[in-house]
Design an enzyme around this catalytic site. Structure first.
Site, PDB file in Angstrom:
ATOM      1  N   LYS A 278       6.179  -4.633  -4.049  1.00  0.00           N
ATOM      2  CA  LYS A 278       7.609  -4.368  -3.959  1.00  0.00           C
ATOM      3  C   LYS A 278       8.103  -4.361  -2.519  1.00  0.00           C
ATOM      4  O   LYS A 278       9.142  -4.906  -2.207  1.00  0.00           O
ATOM      5  CB  LYS A 278       7.916  -3.012  -4.619  1.00  0.00           C
ATOM      6  CG  LYS A 278       9.416  -2.694  -4.693  1.00  0.00           C
ATOM      7  CD  LYS A 278      10.153  -3.696  -5.556  1.00  0.00           C
ATOM      8  CE  LYS A 278      11.614  -3.372  -5.687  1.00  0.00           C
ATOM      9  NZ  LYS A 278      12.354  -4.443  -6.386  1.00  0.00           N
TER      10      LYS A 278
ATOM     11  N   GLU B  46      17.008 -18.492  -6.401  1.00  0.00           N
ATOM     12  CA  GLU B  46      16.696 -17.154  -6.926  1.00  0.00           C
ATOM     13  C   GLU B  46      16.210 -17.245  -8.368  1.00  0.00           C
ATOM     14  O   GLU B  46      15.261 -16.544  -8.756  1.00  0.00           O
ATOM     15  CB  GLU B  46      17.929 -16.256  -6.836  1.00  0.00           C
ATOM     16  CG  GLU B  46      17.753 -14.860  -7.427  1.00  0.00           C
ATOM     17  CD  GLU B  46      16.636 -14.046  -6.798  1.00  0.00           C
ATOM     18  OE1 GLU B  46      16.279 -12.997  -7.378  1.00  0.00           O
ATOM     19  OE2 GLU B  46      16.112 -14.434  -5.727  1.00  0.00           O
TER      20      GLU B  46
ATOM     21  N   ASN C  97      -1.707   2.325   6.014  1.00  0.00           N
ATOM     22  CA  ASN C  97      -0.841   1.206   5.643  1.00  0.00           C
ATOM     23  C   ASN C  97      -0.589   0.368   6.880  1.00  0.00           C
ATOM     24  O   ASN C  97      -0.350   0.919   7.962  1.00  0.00           O
ATOM     25  CB  ASN C  97       0.507   1.696   5.105  1.00  0.00           C
ATOM     26  CG  ASN C  97       0.416   2.235   3.702  1.00  0.00           C
ATOM     27  OD1 ASN C  97      -0.641   2.212   3.089  1.00  0.00           O
ATOM     28  ND2 ASN C  97       1.528   2.740   3.196  1.00  0.00           N
ATOM     29  N   GLY C  98      -0.588  -0.946   6.735  1.00  0.00           N
ATOM     30  CA  GLY C  98      -0.299  -1.815   7.864  1.00  0.00           C
ATOM     31  C   GLY C  98      -1.492  -2.651   8.261  1.00  0.00           C
ATOM     32  O   GLY C  98      -2.431  -2.856   7.481  1.00  0.00           O
TER      33      GLY C  98
ATOM     34  N   LYS D  14      12.518 -15.896  -9.634  1.00  0.00           N
ATOM     35  CA  LYS D  14      12.340 -14.913 -10.696  1.00  0.00           C
ATOM     36  C   LYS D  14      11.341 -15.411 -11.734  1.00  0.00           C
ATOM     37  O   LYS D  14      10.477 -14.666 -12.191  1.00  0.00           O
ATOM     38  CB  LYS D  14      13.683 -14.611 -11.392  1.00  0.00           C
ATOM     39  CG  LYS D  14      14.617 -13.711 -10.632  1.00  0.00           C
ATOM     40  CD  LYS D  14      14.181 -12.278 -10.604  1.00  0.00           C
ATOM     41  CE  LYS D  14      13.660 -11.760  -9.322  1.00  0.00           C
ATOM     42  NZ  LYS D  14      13.934 -12.206  -8.045  1.00  0.00           N
TER      43      LYS D  14
ATOM     44  N   GLU E 231       7.594 -15.651 -10.177  1.00  0.00           N
ATOM     45  CA  GLU E 231       6.897 -14.434  -9.773  1.00  0.00           C
ATOM     46  C   GLU E 231       6.473 -13.560 -10.944  1.00  0.00           C
ATOM     47  O   GLU E 231       5.507 -12.805 -10.816  1.00  0.00           O
ATOM     48  CB  GLU E 231       7.723 -13.633  -8.766  1.00  0.00           C
ATOM     49  CG  GLU E 231       9.027 -13.063  -9.256  1.00  0.00           C
ATOM     50  CD  GLU E 231       9.817 -12.381  -8.135  1.00  0.00           C
ATOM     51  OE1 GLU E 231       9.219 -12.068  -7.083  1.00  0.00           O
ATOM     52  OE2 GLU E 231      11.030 -12.165  -8.310  1.00  0.00           O
TER      53      GLU E 231
ATOM     54  N   TRP F 111      -3.165  -2.699  -1.367  1.00  0.00           N
ATOM     55  CA  TRP F 111      -2.878  -4.098  -1.658  1.00  0.00           C
ATOM     56  C   TRP F 111      -3.601  -4.908  -0.592  1.00  0.00           C
ATOM     57  O   TRP F 111      -3.300  -4.817   0.584  1.00  0.00           O
ATOM     58  CB  TRP F 111      -1.380  -4.361  -1.624  1.00  0.00           C
ATOM     59  CG  TRP F 111      -0.961  -5.714  -2.101  1.00  0.00           C
ATOM     60  CD1 TRP F 111      -0.841  -6.133  -3.399  1.00  0.00           C
ATOM     61  CD2 TRP F 111      -0.575  -6.830  -1.284  1.00  0.00           C
ATOM     62  NE1 TRP F 111      -0.407  -7.431  -3.435  1.00  0.00           N
ATOM     63  CE2 TRP F 111      -0.233  -7.893  -2.160  1.00  0.00           C
ATOM     64  CE3 TRP F 111      -0.481  -7.038   0.078  1.00  0.00           C
ATOM     65  CZ2 TRP F 111       0.188  -9.122  -1.703  1.00  0.00           C
ATOM     66  CZ3 TRP F 111      -0.071  -8.281   0.541  1.00  0.00           C
ATOM     67  CH2 TRP F 111       0.266  -9.308  -0.343  1.00  0.00           C
TER      68      TRP F 111
ATOM     69  N   ARG G  29       5.028  -0.297  -6.238  1.00  0.00           N
ATOM     70  CA  ARG G  29       4.908  -1.077  -5.010  1.00  0.00           C
ATOM     71  C   ARG G  29       3.887  -2.198  -5.145  1.00  0.00           C
ATOM     72  O   ARG G  29       3.863  -3.132  -4.350  1.00  0.00           O
ATOM     73  CB  ARG G  29       4.498  -0.156  -3.849  1.00  0.00           C
ATOM     74  CG  ARG G  29       5.560   0.838  -3.447  1.00  0.00           C
ATOM     75  CD  ARG G  29       4.979   1.911  -2.552  1.00  0.00           C
ATOM     76  NE  ARG G  29       4.470   1.359  -1.313  1.00  0.00           N
ATOM     77  CZ  ARG G  29       5.185   1.240  -0.195  1.00  0.00           C
ATOM     78  NH1 ARG G  29       6.436   1.636  -0.191  1.00  0.00           N
ATOM     79  NH2 ARG G  29       4.649   0.754   0.894  1.00  0.00           N
TER      80      ARG G  29
ATOM     81  N   HIS H 213      16.408 -38.222  -3.759  1.00  0.00           N
ATOM     82  CA  HIS H 213      15.625 -38.390  -2.530  1.00  0.00           C
ATOM     83  C   HIS H 213      14.190 -37.915  -2.733  1.00  0.00           C
ATOM     84  O   HIS H 213      13.582 -37.362  -1.814  1.00  0.00           O
ATOM     85  CB  HIS H 213      16.293 -37.644  -1.374  1.00  0.00           C
ATOM     86  CG  HIS H 213      17.666 -38.154  -1.074  1.00  0.00           C
ATOM     87  ND1 HIS H 213      17.896 -39.282  -0.328  1.00  0.00           N
ATOM     88  CD2 HIS H 213      18.895 -37.696  -1.460  1.00  0.00           C
ATOM     89  CE1 HIS H 213      19.203 -39.508  -0.248  1.00  0.00           C
ATOM     90  NE2 HIS H 213      19.835 -38.559  -0.926  1.00  0.00           N
TER      91      HIS H 213
ATOM     92  N   CYS I 180       0.817  -1.209   0.000  1.00  0.00           N
ATOM     93  CA  CYS I 180       0.000   0.000   0.000  1.00  0.00           C
ATOM     94  C   CYS I 180       0.855   1.265   0.000  1.00  0.00           C
ATOM     95  O   CYS I 180       1.926   1.302   0.593  1.00  0.00           O
ATOM     96  CB  CYS I 180      -0.905   0.015   1.217  1.00  0.00           C
ATOM     97  SG  CYS I 180      -1.873  -1.479   1.428  1.00  0.00           S
TER      98      CYS I 180
END
Length: 609
Positions: free
Chosen positions: A604, A482, A100-101, A486, A489, A74, A27, A505, A2
């Site tokens: 973000k 990583e 926000n939060g 990438k 996402e 968000w 964001r 395994h 947000c």
């Protein structure tokens, strides 16, 4: 996550708030809204979807004011919708807020307000309780009402509030969520992030935890938790807003992939002195300090956590200190063994990652020394750390991190080298060998980026796959995680990373005809074992894309495609090995028509749990 923007001036608040919100789009968000006090009433307009949807319903020239607050949301509590969007008002919209939060005790407050005051709630959000709380306490003084409301709330929040009866001010409060105030002439701003303000101001106040701010067009007054005025130094923003422009690239992500040589160069050259000694930005870490650490804890989330996987192996090898690495959201809930002999390293691109910030505070409470690796100067993680090591990647706009990751890796190498040399656990020859390879990285990354078209062609060939595996050993294992992140996402492909030695395994059961596997084989002492792993999965019919150092051509006998990185020592290969994985992910997502810079459901800066 947000975003918040507030403006107090003489006129045109609508345009300035909307412009600020657009600068926070990177964001991630699912709705947007604005509140403006006009003719004794607060007008609230909000709409699910992109900011352009909001602009269509606030286009009337009379819909303007000298004061305004805006928000990009968000979703956390309640699905994305018009009614759940911010701003929220109280019953008669005499009060409006953006938030926000998370308000952890919102259900308790909500039940109390319904029972004792007959409040009618419109949304499913936790945020709406704030507007009603302020409304209940309001008696002509917005600052006092906000303070009383805050006393009832538990959680993490940055809140901005306006009142119809006081149309010349904004009151804002911060607890565990970022907030900055922009200083203008005849106008002032409040925002969750500096980029929202850069078109208009260069001087800001960084609002600290548990502080309240009152903004009018001519003044910004900061109060501490006890209600006393605080004198705050001005923070001068030196980076250029133009850095947030795409500069001809189709997407911010591609631009930021190509900015990695510069970011690596900046991160290195600011720290390496003429005599090849390392300067840790003024951090004083003596031999006695380092020898006193019985453990290093690296704590981070997402991409930063993957940088920590490499950092763990680097610091253990160079400083000969045991290193534990943990996901921040798990660290804070398992009573970790941390004391005054622990070095806690928190890694965060934004410096506002809530889980990392909470883990940092837990480690600090137990006496650990806190060293943070962050990209954003003046961020919460930076301000609450004992020592700060900045990555100097520059602003990163795309949600999927690229240049922040590689500069975080460089910081891990510099820390490892500094600690090892100071402690005497590495010799001078090894120190200079690693340092020389680090200095060569900007040129080698530049050379690797010239293979973009070849990697893009591989992406076009395989972009329809719905399942991809990434395998590697040693440092390559961390890079595999990583690379997998990438791809998933931004392309929404189900990708999976595993240490190559673990294949037998369980995971090898998934290998069948045409299964796509990325096999990273950049560690010289593990190269033959990786080739054997590739042979195992090829025997099951998998398609393999190998990543190896130039000159190590044996892998061509077993892989279907091979991407070569410039030769280097094993320790620094992760910086180079990740580049083709970033490019591959980008072009796969492009071929699939995905929203690359703003993937669905992602943000973000993750400032909630």
């Amino acid at each position: 996550m947000c975003g918040i923007v507030g403006y107090v001036g003489k006129s045109h608040a609508k345009e300035k708030v909307i412009d600020g919100l657009k600068r926070l789009e990177y964001r991630g968000y699912d709705s947007a809204g604005i509140a403006l006090p006009i003719d004794g009433r607060i007008q609230i307009r909000k709409h699910v979807g992109e900011i352009k949807n909001l602009e269509k319903i606030i286009g009337a020239p009379e819909f303007d004011s000298a004061v305004g607050i805006g928000h990009t949301r968000w979703a956390t509590h309640g699905a994305p919708s018009d009614v759940n969007s911010h701003p929220h008002g109280n019953g008669d919209n005499s009060i409006a807020i953006v938030h926000n939060g998370i308000i952890e005790n919102y259900q308790e407050i909500k039940e109390w307000l319904i029972r004792d005051y007959g409040v009618n709630f419109k949304s499913e959000t936790d945020s709406e309780v704030i507007a009603h709380l302020i409304g209940i306490f309001y008696d002509g003084d917005l600052l006092e009402a906000v303070n009383k409301a805050v006393a009832e709330m538990r959680g993490a929040y940055a809140v901005c509030a306006i009142a119809a009866a006081e149309p010349d001010k904004i009151v804002a409060v911060r607890k565990d969520a970022p907030l900055v105030a922009g200083i203008g002439k005849g106008f002032n701003f409040i925002a969750s992030d500096i980029p929202a303000l850069l078109k208009y101001v260069r001087q800001v106040y960084l609002i600290e935890n548990n502080e309240t701010v009152v903004l009018t067009k001519d003044d910004i007054v900061i109060y501490n938790e006890e209600g006393r005025k605080v004198k705050r130094d001005v923070f001068n923003v030196t980076w250029d807003a133009d850095a947030a422009e795409k500069e001809g690239y189709e997407h911010f992500m591609l631009k930021e992939i190509h900015e990695q040589p510069k970011g690596i160069f900046e991160t290195l050259t600011r720290r390496i002195n003429d005599d090849d000694s390392i300067n840790l930005d003024g951090i004083s870490m003596t031999k006695e300090d380092i020898e006193g650490f019985n453990k290093v804890y690296i704590v981070a989330c997402g991409t930063a956590y993957h940088a920590g996987l490499v950092g763990k192996l680097v610091i253990e090898k160079m400083a000969k200190i045991p290193v534990e690495i943990d996901v921040a959201s798990e660290f804070r809930y398992r009573d970790p063994f941390v004391d005054e002999n622990t070095l806690f390293i928190g890694i965060s691109q934004s410096g506002e990652t809530l889980d990392t910030l909470a883990a940092l505070r837990e480690a600090k409470r137990k006496g650990a020394r806190i060293l943070s690796v962050v990209n954003v100067v003046g961020s919460s993680v930076a301000r609450e750390s004992d020592d700060v090591f900045y990555t100097w990647a520059g602003p990163e706009i795309a949600v999927a991190s690229t240049k922040a990751y590689t500069t975080q890796l460089v910081c891990m190498y510099l820390l490892g080298l500094y600690m090892g040399r100071t402690k005497g656990t590495i010799d001078e020859a090894y120190y200079h060998k690693v340092l020389a390879d680090l200095k060569a990285l900007p040129d080698k990354v530049t050379a690797l980026l010239k293979k973009e078209d070849d990697i893009a062609e591989i992406a076009r060939k395989y972009h329809r796959r719905e399942q991809v595996f990434f395998i590697g050993r040693g440092l390559d294992s961390g890079v595999s995680y990583e690379g997998s992140l990438k791809l998933k996402e931004i392309s929404y492909i189900n990708s999976f990373a595993i240490a190559a030695g673990e294949l037998k395994h369980g995971t090898i059961a998934l290998m069948e005809e045409e299964t796509l596997v990325f096999a990273l084989a950049t560690q010289d002492f593990l190269y033959e074992k990786m080739v054997s792993n590739v042979e195992e999965i090829k025997a099951r019919g998998a398609r393999v894309i190998g990543v190896a150092k130039e000159g190590r051509t044996e892998i061509e006998k077993v892989a279907d495609e091979v991407i070569y990185i410039p030769d280097c020592i094993d320790e620094v290969s992760p910086v180079l090995a990740v580049i083709p994985l970033q490019i591959f992910a980008y072009y796969v997502a492009r071929e699939r028509g995905c929203n690359i810079d703003k993937p669905k459901n992602l943000a973000k800066s993750v400032t909630v749990e």
